[in-house]
Scaffold this motif. Sequence first.
Motif, PDB file in Angstrom:
ATOM      1  N   VAL A 293       0.905  -1.243  -0.063  1.00  0.00           N
ATOM      2  CA  VAL A 293       0.054  -0.042   0.076  1.00  0.00           C
ATOM      3  C   VAL A 293       0.842   1.269   0.061  1.00  0.00           C
ATOM      4  O   VAL A 293       1.652   1.450   0.971  1.00  0.00           O
ATOM      5  N   ILE A 294       0.757   2.023  -1.219  1.00  0.00           N
ATOM      6  CA  ILE A 294       1.604   3.288  -1.330  1.00  0.00           C
ATOM      7  C   ILE A 294       0.609   4.592  -1.215  1.00  0.00           C
ATOM      8  O   ILE A 294      -0.020   4.666  -2.204  1.00  0.00           O
ATOM      9  N   ILE A 295       0.538   5.212  -0.119  1.00  0.00           N
ATOM     10  CA  ILE A 295      -0.255   6.232  -0.035  1.00  0.00           C
ATOM     11  C   ILE A 295       0.261   7.638   0.758  1.00  0.00           C
ATOM     12  O   ILE A 295       1.227   7.537   1.629  1.00  0.00           O
ATOM     13  N   ASN A 296      -0.447   8.618   0.279  1.00  0.00           N
ATOM     14  CA  ASN A 296       0.044   9.833   1.052  1.00  0.00           C
ATOM     15  C   ASN A 296       1.247  10.476   0.773  1.00  0.00           C
ATOM     16  O   ASN A 296       1.632  11.206   1.680  1.00  0.00           O
ATOM     17  N   ASN A 297       2.174  10.011  -0.218  1.00  0.00           N
ATOM     18  CA  ASN A 297       3.587  10.389  -0.370  1.00  0.00           C
ATOM     19  C   ASN A 297       3.506  11.709  -1.351  1.00  0.00           C
ATOM     20  O   ASN A 297       2.527  11.562  -2.272  1.00  0.00           O
ATOM     21  N   ILE A 298       4.527  12.447  -1.195  1.00  0.00           N
ATOM     22  CA  ILE A 298       4.753  13.572  -2.097  1.00  0.00           C
ATOM     23  C   ILE A 298       6.204  13.382  -2.601  1.00  0.00           C
ATOM     24  O   ILE A 298       7.165  13.059  -2.177  1.00  0.00           O
ATOM     25  N   VAL A 299       6.137  13.087  -3.838  1.00  0.00           N
ATOM     26  CA  VAL A 299       7.434  13.015  -4.932  1.00  0.00           C
ATOM     27  C   VAL A 299       7.524  14.216  -5.723  1.00  0.00           C
ATOM     28  O   VAL A 299       6.682  14.413  -6.674  1.00  0.00           O
ATOM     29  N   GLU A 300       8.334  15.225  -5.552  1.00  0.00           N
ATOM     30  CA  GLU A 300       8.471  16.349  -6.559  1.00  0.00           C
ATOM     31  C   GLU A 300       9.597  16.653  -6.941  1.00  0.00           C
ATOM     32  O   GLU A 300      10.747  16.480  -6.387  1.00  0.00           O
ATOM     33  N   ASP A 301       9.826  17.159  -8.254  1.00  0.00           N
ATOM     34  CA  ASP A 301      11.011  18.001  -8.754  1.00  0.00           C
ATOM     35  C   ASP A 301      11.849  16.765  -8.861  1.00  0.00           C
ATOM     36  O   ASP A 301      13.324  17.273  -8.920  1.00  0.00           O
ATOM     37  N   THR A 302      11.692  15.625  -9.106  1.00  0.00           N
ATOM     38  CA  THR A 302      12.552  14.765  -9.478  1.00  0.00           C
ATOM     39  C   THR A 302      12.805  14.278 -11.026  1.00  0.00           C
ATOM     40  O   THR A 302      11.990  14.661 -11.708  1.00  0.00           O
ATOM     41  N   ALA A 303      14.118  14.159 -11.250  1.00  0.00           N
ATOM     42  CA  ALA A 303      14.364  13.787 -12.612  1.00  0.00           C
ATOM     43  C   ALA A 303      14.438  12.257 -12.947  1.00  0.00           C
ATOM     44  O   ALA A 303      14.503  11.732 -13.927  1.00  0.00           O
ATOM     45  N   GLY A 304      13.918  11.592 -11.763  1.00  0.00           N
ATOM     46  CA  GLY A 304      13.733  10.109 -11.996  1.00  0.00           C
ATOM     47  C   GLY A 304      12.266   9.756 -11.986  1.00  0.00           C
ATOM     48  O   GLY A 304      11.410  10.757 -12.562  1.00  0.00           O
ATOM     49  N   THR A 305      11.936   8.579 -12.063  1.00  0.00           N
ATOM     50  CA  THR A 305      10.615   8.362 -12.286  1.00  0.00           C
ATOM     51  C   THR A 305       9.950   8.106 -10.531  1.00  0.00           C
ATOM     52  O   THR A 305      10.237   7.496  -9.932  1.00  0.00           O
ATOM     53  N   PRO A 306       8.800   9.210 -10.441  1.00  0.00           N
ATOM     54  CA  PRO A 306       8.242   9.372  -9.138  1.00  0.00           C
ATOM     55  C   PRO A 306       7.614   7.789  -8.588  1.00  0.00           C
ATOM     56  O   PRO A 306       7.811   7.604  -7.570  1.00  0.00           O
TER      57      PRO A 306
END
Length: 472
Positions: A293-306
Motif C-alpha cells: 500500500v503506497i499512500i499519501n506520499n509527495i514526490v516532486e521535482d525529481t528527474a527520475g521516475t516518481p
Amino acid sequence: MVRTVPLLRRLGVLVAAGLAGLLAVCGGQLASSASTATGTTPRTLTVSSPGQLPVVLAQARPGDRLEVAAGVYGAGPIRVGRSGTAQAPITIAALGQVRFTGSGGLDLTGASHVVVQGFVFANDAGLTVPGGAAGNRITRNVFQGNPGNADLTVAASDTEVDHNTFENRTAVGVYLQVVGPGAHDMAQRVHVHHNYFFNHQYKGANGGESIRFGLSGRQHAVANGLIEDNLFDKADGDSEAISVKSTNNVVRYNTIVNSRGTISLRHGWNTLVEGNILIGGTTGIRFFGNNHVIINNIVEDTAGTPMEVGGGEVRDDTTSGTDHEAADHCLVAFNTLSGTGNIVWYESSKPFPPSDDTLADNILLGHGQPAATGIGTALHFTGNILFGAPAGTLPAGAYRTIDPRLVRDAHGLLRPTATSPAIGAATGSFPQATLDIDGQTRPAAKDVGADQYNVATPARPLTTADVGSTAP
C-alpha cells in the motif's frame, strides 16, 4: 516531516532519562536509596580511560549508567558482557567525544537491554547488535568508519536505532542493515527513527544502500519493522536509499532530498509506504512483490521516475532468490507525484508484468513527457488528476486532465489552493487512507492527492534540526 515516537516508548525513554539524571554522581557512588525492579540501586559509574572500560563493565548491573571519558579507544573490541532489564537498562554513554578507531568498538554478544549512547564509530568494524542481544537501543552516535559491510548491523529483535548520524561513506557497503538469526529469519520489531543519513558517495551499481532492511534470502520472513522520521540527504550510494527485502513493514514520514536513492520495496510483501516526502535528485518510489500500500506520499521535482510499479522475472517467488517479483495486488493512492520525465512506469519488459494493481486518486504533474509508460495486466484506475503531460499508456477513463491548482507552501511542498478541483473529488473510498500526509483526518469526501486541503499545513520536510545525534 515531524512526528512523535509512539507514546509508550517515548514515556519509557523519558522515565529512563529522568532517572539517570536524578541518580547521576561521580565515581560510581550511590545517588539515592531508590531501588530498581531488581532490588538494586542504580548507580552512575565513571570510566576515565580505555583500559578501565572493561573493568567497569564487569561491575555493571541493571539500571546503572556508565559515563565514558573523552578519548580515542583503539584497542578491542570491548566485550560488554552484561544485561539490564526492560525496566532498568544499562546505559553506556560517552562524555565528550569518545572515538572508536582501528579494532576498537563494543561487542554486544549476549548483552540485552543496553543503551549505547553518544559514541563516534570511526573503527574498522562499525557496530553489530547480534541476534541474541535483544531489546537494545543505539542512540545519538556518529558512524563514519567506512567499514566494508555496514556501519551498523542489527540482527536482534526489539532494537531501537534513533537519533544517530551516518555520514560520508565512500566504500561499498551500507550505513544500516537489519537482518536476523539464521539464514532466512528477520529481527522482529526493529524501530529506526530520527536518524540522519548523509553523503553516501560510493556510487556503485549495487551495495550502497543507506538502509537495507532484510536480504533476498530473508524476503518471506515477517519483520514488522518500522522506519520513520529519518532524513536522507545525498543518498547516492546506489539506486536505493531505503531497500526493503522482508515482509510486513512500515516506511513512513521519511524525507529524501537531493538523492539518487529511492524508497525501494525490492523483495517481500505487505509493506505500507505512507506520508514520505521525496524532493529533487532522481529519487522516487519503486516496488516489487504483492499487497503493498503506497499512500499519501509527495514526490516532486525529481528527474527520475516518481512511481515505478515493478515487473518480474517471476510472478511469485518460491526460492528466496534474487529475481524481481512482479508487483501484484498493490494500491497506489492519494499521492502527489511530479517530475521532469514519466510519472508512472509499469515495468513490462520482464516476463511477468505487474498485475491487479490500482492507481487511484493521485495527482500526476508532468512536464511534457508521457505521464505513464509500460503496461500491465488487469490494472485498475479511478479518480486520478493529470496535468502538464500527455497520458502515455494510461487508458481512457484512468484520469481527467485538469489543472489541480497547486502552490508551493513555505517549505516548497505542492499543496492545493482553496479553488483546487482536487478538493472532495476522490472517487474511491480506500479505508487504508484515513489520514492525509499531515496526519489530518480525511472526511468521506476525500481530496485527490497527498494533502487534504486545510489552511493549517503542519507537515514539512525534515531538516537536520529534527534528526541525528545532536537533535533535541
